[in-house]
Design a protein around this motif. Structure first.
Motif, short mmCIF file in Angstrom:
data_model
loop_
_atom_site.label_atom_id
_atom_site.label_comp_id
_atom_site.label_asym_id
_atom_site.label_seq_id
_atom_site.Cartn_x
_atom_site.Cartn_y
_atom_site.Cartn_z
N GLY A 25 0.87 -1.14 0.00
CA GLY A 25 0.00 0.00 0.00
C GLY A 25 0.91 1.20 0.00
N MET A 26 2.25 0.93 -0.08
CA MET A 26 3.22 2.03 -0.08
C MET A 26 2.94 2.96 -1.25
SD MET A 26 6.73 0.91 -1.82
CE MET A 26 7.08 -0.68 -1.15
N GLY A 27 3.28 4.18 -1.10
CA GLY A 27 3.01 5.12 -2.17
C GLY A 27 1.61 5.68 -2.04
N LYS A 28 1.06 6.07 -3.16
CA LYS A 28 -0.16 6.84 -3.11
C LYS A 28 -1.42 6.00 -3.19
CE LYS A 28 2.48 10.44 -5.17
NZ LYS A 28 3.24 10.72 -6.29
N ASP A 74 15.25 7.09 0.11
CA ASP A 74 14.28 7.42 1.16
C ASP A 74 12.86 7.53 0.61
OD1 ASP A 74 14.96 9.59 -0.39
OD2 ASP A 74 14.79 11.06 1.24
N CYS A 75 12.69 7.24 -0.70
CA CYS A 75 11.35 7.36 -1.29
C CYS A 75 11.14 6.27 -2.34
CB CYS A 75 11.20 8.75 -1.91
SG CYS A 75 9.53 9.08 -2.49
N PRO A 76 11.01 5.01 -1.90
CA PRO A 76 10.84 3.91 -2.86
C PRO A 76 9.49 3.98 -3.57
CG PRO A 76 10.53 3.12 -0.61
CD PRO A 76 11.02 4.54 -0.50
N ILE A 82 11.16 -2.60 -7.60
CA ILE A 82 12.56 -2.44 -8.02
C ILE A 82 13.30 -1.50 -7.08
CG2 ILE A 82 14.06 -1.47 -9.82
CD1 ILE A 82 12.19 -2.65 -11.90
N ASP A 83 12.69 -0.39 -6.71
CA ASP A 83 13.33 0.54 -5.77
C ASP A 83 13.63 -0.15 -4.44
OD1 ASP A 83 13.52 2.66 -7.45
OD2 ASP A 83 11.92 3.85 -6.55
N CYS A 84 12.67 -0.93 -3.94
CA CYS A 84 12.88 -1.64 -2.66
C CYS A 84 14.05 -2.61 -2.77
CB CYS A 84 11.61 -2.39 -2.27
SG CYS A 84 10.23 -1.31 -1.85
N PHE A 85 14.17 -3.26 -3.93
CA PHE A 85 15.28 -4.19 -4.13
C PHE A 85 16.61 -3.44 -4.21
CE2 PHE A 85 17.66 -7.77 -5.54
CZ PHE A 85 16.87 -8.91 -5.38
N LEU A 86 16.61 -2.29 -4.87
CA LEU A 86 17.84 -1.49 -4.95
C LEU A 86 18.30 -1.03 -3.57
CD1 LEU A 86 17.06 0.69 -8.11
CD2 LEU A 86 18.81 -1.11 -7.93
N ILE A 87 17.34 -0.70 -2.70
CA ILE A 87 17.68 -0.33 -1.32
C ILE A 87 18.35 -1.50 -0.62
CG2 ILE A 87 16.69 0.23 0.95
CD1 ILE A 87 14.49 1.79 -0.57
#
Length: 500
Positions: A145-148, A268-270, A274-279
């Motif tokens: 539910g992350m994000g908007k 700080d803003c996934p 893909i962003d979560c994996f890059l983190i």
């Protein structure tokens, strides 16, 4: 006397050594026999060929059913030189995948995909790498539910886009295959890549054709032959070569998305998976043995893209064919939708608990079609005692999901489509422990929750607004899969949609 005495001792020593050597040899042979294992019975294999000559590669499920009639619910077939233990029927599958879940938690050999993934990604990895990747993906998808917007909102939005596409057909006949796959794929695209793609995007449509083609080829006799003799088939012409050509193009699409993400990445803003994996890659940068790297990111994203597109869209396509064959069942669903949801709002996940008949119909669609009919191969992760058999570590195990869904002890007249399989005497929804469209145990599909949500919201949204009409009389519609191997591929058909 002394020489004779010495000679006597030498003879005794020699005999002792001989006896010891014989005991050692026998022990070693017993060890080898134990390592070979006591596999379940099955048809006698031919050298190199195995049991391939006894199997219909165009309909493996039918062949396995015939062997089950002869050898029982647990038997062995050889695909080439490699033994595969077959689990047939609810009880055998449950005993292995649930009651001995850890033992059977490995991914078996599946050359059609493994030769490309090299054990990277979630679907075809093993050991600690698989556990870490699966845990990460589950948590990330669960929290999405992350994000908007929530996942449910994404599905609702895509269902509305799809409705518009259906209406644009102007009641003319059309093949729904890529109508449905575009909508379903956009849900997983928004989660993994952070954005949906336009239906008119030619590259998007091309990617969906690649995914659909791979599902068909892998499920066909060519896919079976490749998985049996990968070394030989690599040098022989045939459609099986498309599997790898298609995967290379799909991987290129994922790679481009990952590259684009790296350019605009903000830890700080996934924005998406893909962003979560890059983190995660950044956090484990100093760990040389980490399973989180660019190759596993690409393959895991590809697994999600492929799996999140084909199985749900194929289920919907098969489901709609069933609904147009049985208009009386469809009409009952229409009535329940009108009663519970009405015509003026979008269906939600919460509606499902108030719609027992619709829920039963959806469950019956998944049971009756068994889209992943053979399941992907499992493997025992250690030497395993199963029933009266001994399976050496690494033994391939094939749970036949179709056989679970057709188990006569769990479903009445399973060859017939009947929503009452999931209704009690008071017409309330009734679950069935033999319902396993997402498999079961440690390797159960990690996208189960998302898939269930998609199937319910898409189908109810379509039926809330449209009536599906066949292009032939309903009694002439044949529900037999066009291909039945690893997956059941529905027959090609056309339909018309009429606004309600």
């Amino acid at each position: 006397m002394l020489p004779n005495v010495v000679t006597g001792w030498e003879r005794i020593e020699f005999r002792s050594m001989t006896i010891g050597f014989v005991i050692l040899c026998v022990s070693f042979l017993m060890f080898l026999k134990k390592k070979k294992g006591k596999l379940p019975p099955g048809p006698k294999p031919l050298p190199l060929l195995g049991n391939l000559h006894q199997l219909d590669t165009k309909d493996l499920v039918k062949s396995l059913k015939e062997l089950n009639n002869k050898y029982g619910p647990v038997f062995t077939i050889y695909l080439g030189p490699r033994p595969n233990v077959i689990l047939y029927g609810y009880q055998a599958v449950r005993e292995a995948l649930v009651e001995q879940a850890e033992d059977f938690s490995g991914r078996g050999e599946f050359p059609a995909f493994h030769n490309f993934t090299q054990g990277n990604g979630i679907a075809f990895s093993n050991g600690e790498k698989w556990k870490l990747l699966r845990r990460f993906a589950l948590v990330t998808l669960r929290n999405f539910g992350m994000g908007k917007r929530s996942v449910e909102e994404r599905i609702q939005e895509e269902a509305q886009f799809m409705l518009e596409e259906f209406r644009n057909t102007k009641q003319k006949p059309f093949d729904p295959t890529f109508f449905l796959s575009r909508a379903v794929s956009n849900v997983i695209c928004s989660i993994v890549f952070g954005n949906r793609l336009e239906y008119e995007d030619k590259r998007f449509l091309s990617l969906l054709h690649l995914i659909n083609d791979n599902f068909q080829v892998v499920s066909s006799g060519w896919g079976t032959l490749y998985n049996t003799f990968p070394g030989i088939m690599n040098h022989l012409p045939g459609p099986h070569h498309r599997i790898f050509k298609n995967l290379v193009k799909l991987k290129q699409f994922v790679l481009e998305n990952v590259t684009d993400h790296e350019k605009t990445f903000q830890p700080d803003c996934p924005r998406d998976f893909i962003d979560c994996f890059l983190i995660k890659i950044q956090k484990e940068k100093g760990n040389p043995t980490s399973s989180f790297n660019m190759e596993t990111l690409v393959m895991t994203s590809l697994n999600l893209f492929f799996g999140g597109t084909e199985t749900v869209s194929t289920t919907l396509r098969y489901g709609i064919l069933i609904l147009i064959k049985y208009p009386d069942i469809t009409e009952k669903v229409h009535q329940e939708i009108d009663k519970v949801i009405g015509r003026n709002r979008c269906p939600t996940v919460e509606d499902r608990s108030k719609m027992p008949y619709t829920d039963a119909v959806i469950h019956e669609i998944q049971r009756f079609t068994s889209i992943i009919s053979l399941n992907l191969p499992h493997a025992v992760i250690r030497d395993t005692q199963f029933r009266s058999y001994y399976l050496p570590k690494g033994t391939n195990v094939l749970p036949v999901i179709t056989s679970v869904h057709n188990d006569t002890e769990k479903f009445k007249d399973p060859q017939t489509f009947n929503p009452e399989n999931f209704l009690d005497e008071n017409n309330r929804f009734k679950n069935n422990e033999a319902f396993m469209p997402f498999s079961t145990g440690k390797r159960i599909c990690l996208g189960e929750g998302l898939a269930r949500m998609e199937i319910f919201i898409f189908l109810t949204t379509f039926l809330q607004n449209l009536t599906f009409k066949p292009t032939v009389p309903p009694d002439e519609i044949d529900l037999t899969p066009s291909i039945s191997g690893v997956g059941n591929v529905p027959p090609i058909y056309q339909l018309r949609v009429i606004p309600r």
